[in-house]
Design an enzyme around this catalytic site. Structure first.
Site, PDB file in Angstrom:
ATOM      1  N   HIS A 295       2.313   1.962  -3.166  1.00  0.00           N
ATOM      2  CA  HIS A 295       1.418   2.913  -3.830  1.00  0.00           C
ATOM      3  C   HIS A 295       1.951   4.340  -3.787  1.00  0.00           C
ATOM      4  O   HIS A 295       1.221   5.274  -4.088  1.00  0.00           O
ATOM      5  CB  HIS A 295       0.025   2.858  -3.181  1.00  0.00           C
TER       6      HIS A 295
ATOM      7  N   ASP B 167       0.863  -1.177   0.000  1.00  0.00           N
ATOM      8  CA  ASP B 167       0.000   0.000   0.000  1.00  0.00           C
ATOM      9  C   ASP B 167       0.905   1.233   0.000  1.00  0.00           C
ATOM     10  O   ASP B 167       2.018   1.176  -0.510  1.00  0.00           O
ATOM     11  CB  ASP B 167      -0.939  -0.024   1.214  1.00  0.00           C
TER      12      ASP B 167
END
Length: 408
Positions: free
Chosen positions: A246, A223
């Site tokens: 991310h 993430d």
């Protein structure tokens, strides 16, 4: 002459005595070994009591104190180290590995695996924190709907003057490190490691905190490498490596109608490698009092990043609670300076801002992002394509070398 020399001898004696007393005072450090207090580094014996006993002694000591974790593998359930302590100089020195239970249901009702609350002047140094999150990720990636949220590996809340130095976080169930409601926290030489397909495993999350510094840190996860939530101010990040992950995200902001803003955030010297995003600001498409302002992204290298530069003010996961609405979050004074590298998609710069609250004072300075992949064209066969920029409701300026051409 004789009287002068005797005074000198007396004065020198006083100076020496003061130096000895001062040195002795500084040298008094109480050390508490978790093994001596019941912990076992065999990787099998649950050792929380030994850790909490060592903390209790360190916290009640009026002298600077060390909680020492020797080499070994120490199995822990959720542990909470709480202040207020009688001294402001406690070092949690980890020479071994801390293991979370491999059965994720044991931590199902615990927001954090290891937690420090209401502490002042604590240093967490070295060691490996292994969250053993594989089984929970497998549950989350399956059709099952009965998976718990998961526990954050290291939570630091309502604290000040905290240092996290040389700590490695492996395979967290959920977030790796969360800084919440804190003042003056420094993270340096931290390593975060989890596979790119591990869900919700943000590397470092900061919210409702002031004066956080993140230095010389490597993050690879499933993430955001760093996620920056509401109420964050005066955040400095320098010499970061991100990937997989991310990217670095301010937000998501604007989930609540009344929300603290984000301001004075600086990222200087960072490399993103193969990440989903580079530097991102995102807000929900709904009304909010939130804002993001005085943000600087500087000296950043992108290597095959899908969305190197992005502001997304239409964030609406699963199209729940926000379709057709516009973001109330105000984004302003954002500078992108010396951003270079390659985009994995054609749109390398995307400012998709709110129609009700356009992005203002966006500055591009020496941004050079390329996209050199080829694509098919029905008429001419295969053609080369270059990077593109896309702007919606964004105002600002561009200077220096700008590639792709600015749409501001």
């Amino acid at each position: 002459m004789g009287r002068w020399s005797s005074k000198l001898v007396v004065n020198i004696g006083v100076v020496v005595l003061c130096w000895v007393v001062g040195t002795s005072a500084k040298a008094v450090v109480s050390t508490y070994n978790v093994v001596s207090l019941g912990g076992k580094g065999d990787g099998k014996t649950e050792s929380s009591k030994g850790f909490l006993a060592a903390w209790a002694k360190a916290c009640s000591s009026t002298n600077p104190a060390v909680v020492y974790v020797p080499p070994g593998r120490f199995l822990l359930k959720n542990v909470v180290f709480t202040g207020q302590c009688k001294n402001r100089a406690i070092t949690f020195r980890i020479a071994g590995t801390l293991l979370a239970p491999s059965d994720y249901t044991i931590l199902a009702n615990s927001p954090n695996w290891i937690s420090f609350q209401y502490v002042n002047g604590v240093t967490i140094s070295g060691g490996i924190l292994d969250g053993q999150g594989t089984s929970l990720w497998k549950c989350k990636n399956s059709p099952s709907t009965n998976c718990p949220t998961g526990a954050t590996t290291l939570g630091i809340s309502n604290s000040k003057n905290v240092k996290v130095l040389g700590v490695t976080s492996l395979n967290s169930q959920m977030f790796h490190i969360v800084i919440n409601g804190c003042n003056n926290v420094k993270l340096q030489g931290v390593k975060v490691m989890a596979p790119g397909n591990s869900p919700n495993t943000d590397g470092i999350h900061v919210q409702l905190s002031t004066g956080v510094t993140i230095l010389n840190t490597k993050i690879g996860t499933g993430d955001d490498c760093v996620s920056i939530g509401p109420g964050t101010a005066n955040l400095w990040m320098e010499n970061l490596a991100c990937g997989p992950g991310h990217g670095i995200s301010i937000g998501s902001l604007g989930k609540d109608a009344k929300e603290a803003g984000v301001q004075n955030v600086t990222l200087r010297t960072a490399t993103f490698r193969g990440t989903q995003n580079g530097v991102r600001i995102k807000s929900w498409g709904r009304q909010s009092s939130g804002f993001a302002r005085k943000i600087v992204f500087q000296q950043v290298t992108m290597v095959d990043v899908e969305n190197p530069i992005v502001i997304d003010q239409k964030y609406c996961p699963r199209n729940e609670g926000c379709p057709g609405k516009v973001s109330g979050v105000r984004v302003s004074d954002v500078t992108y300076q010396d951003i270079r590298g390659t985009s994995a998609t054609e749109v390398a710069v995307k400012f998709d801002c709110s129609a009700a609250n356009p992005c203002n004072r966006i500055r591009l300075q020496d941004v050079k992002l390329s996209y050199n992949k080829k694509k098919k064209n029905n008429k001419d066969g295969i053609i080369n394509t270059s990077a593109q920029a896309s702007c919606s409701n964004a105002k600002g300026s561009a200077s220096g070398i700008i590639q792709p051409s600015s749409c501001l």
